[in-house]
Motif scaffolding. Sequence first.
Motif, PDB file in Angstrom:
ATOM      1  N   ILE A 174       0.863  -1.184   0.000  1.00 29.81           N
ATOM      2  CA  ILE A 174       0.000   0.000   0.000  1.00 29.81           C
ATOM      3  C   ILE A 174       0.897   1.230   0.000  1.00 29.81           C
ATOM      4  CG2 ILE A 174      -1.708   1.300   1.332  1.00 29.81           C
ATOM      5  CD1 ILE A 174      -2.819  -1.392   2.287  1.00 29.81           C
ATOM      6  N   ARG A 175       0.595   2.176  -0.889  1.00 31.47           N
ATOM      7  CA  ARG A 175       1.349   3.427  -0.946  1.00 31.47           C
ATOM      8  C   ARG A 175       0.388   4.573  -1.266  1.00 31.47           C
ATOM      9  NH1 ARG A 175       4.685   1.765  -6.274  1.00 31.47           N
ATOM     10  NH2 ARG A 175       2.980   1.846  -7.758  1.00 31.47           N
ATOM     11  N   ILE A 176       0.873   5.786  -1.121  1.00 32.96           N
ATOM     12  CA  ILE A 176       0.050   6.960  -1.390  1.00 32.96           C
ATOM     13  C   ILE A 176       0.416   7.484  -2.779  1.00 32.96           C
ATOM     14  CG2 ILE A 176      -0.448   9.320  -0.655  1.00 32.96           C
ATOM     15  CD1 ILE A 176       0.055   8.224   2.255  1.00 32.96           C
ATOM     16  N   ASN A 177      -0.593   7.663  -3.646  1.00 36.81           N
ATOM     17  CA  ASN A 177      -0.338   8.124  -5.017  1.00 36.81           C
ATOM     18  C   ASN A 177      -0.251   9.645  -5.090  1.00 36.81           C
ATOM     19  OD1 ASN A 177      -3.002   8.958  -4.858  1.00 36.81           O
ATOM     20  ND2 ASN A 177      -3.754   7.637  -6.478  1.00 36.81           N
ATOM     21  N   GLU A 178      -0.161  10.178  -6.307  1.00 36.72           N
ATOM     22  CA  GLU A 178       0.003  11.628  -6.513  1.00 36.72           C
ATOM     23  C   GLU A 178      -1.169  12.435  -5.956  1.00 36.72           C
ATOM     24  OE1 GLU A 178      -0.373   9.682  -9.794  1.00 36.72           O
ATOM     25  OE2 GLU A 178       1.471   8.858  -8.991  1.00 36.72           O
ATOM     26  N   LYS A 179      -2.361  11.853  -5.990  1.00 38.07           N
ATOM     27  CA  LYS A 179      -3.560  12.540  -5.507  1.00 38.07           C
ATOM     28  C   LYS A 179      -3.686  12.486  -3.987  1.00 38.07           C
ATOM     29  CE  LYS A 179      -6.075  11.335  -9.692  1.00 38.07           C
ATOM     30  NZ  LYS A 179      -7.092  10.439 -10.228  1.00 38.07           N
TER      31      LYS A 179
END
Length: 106
Positions: A86-91
């Motif tokens: 799980i990672r945080i995207n550009e948005k």
Amino acid sequence: MSKLHIKKGDTVYVLAGEDKGQQGRVLSVQAAKNRAIVEGINIVSKSTKPTAKHPQGGIVKMEAPINISNLALIDPKSGKPTRVGIRINEKGEKVRYSKKSGEEIK
């Protein structure tokens, strides 16, 4: 209760059990029991009484829940089983991604 890496609608690969090596689509997830029902996997015969829906009754074949630890998500790029991160995207949203290819899982 921990967060699960498999959701309804995902295509998964069976790692262990009678149906080892098969693939199927997740029909439902029981997060509290850590189990999922997968289309065409872990088929059991269940005896049913006659009802309005099934006037004959008898034996019905249906999918039984399988432990989530025995399932691996299919990589959208290669079509092979992969672990999930799980990672945080550009948005700024949390998204699941394939550890093998780095591809985002929709």
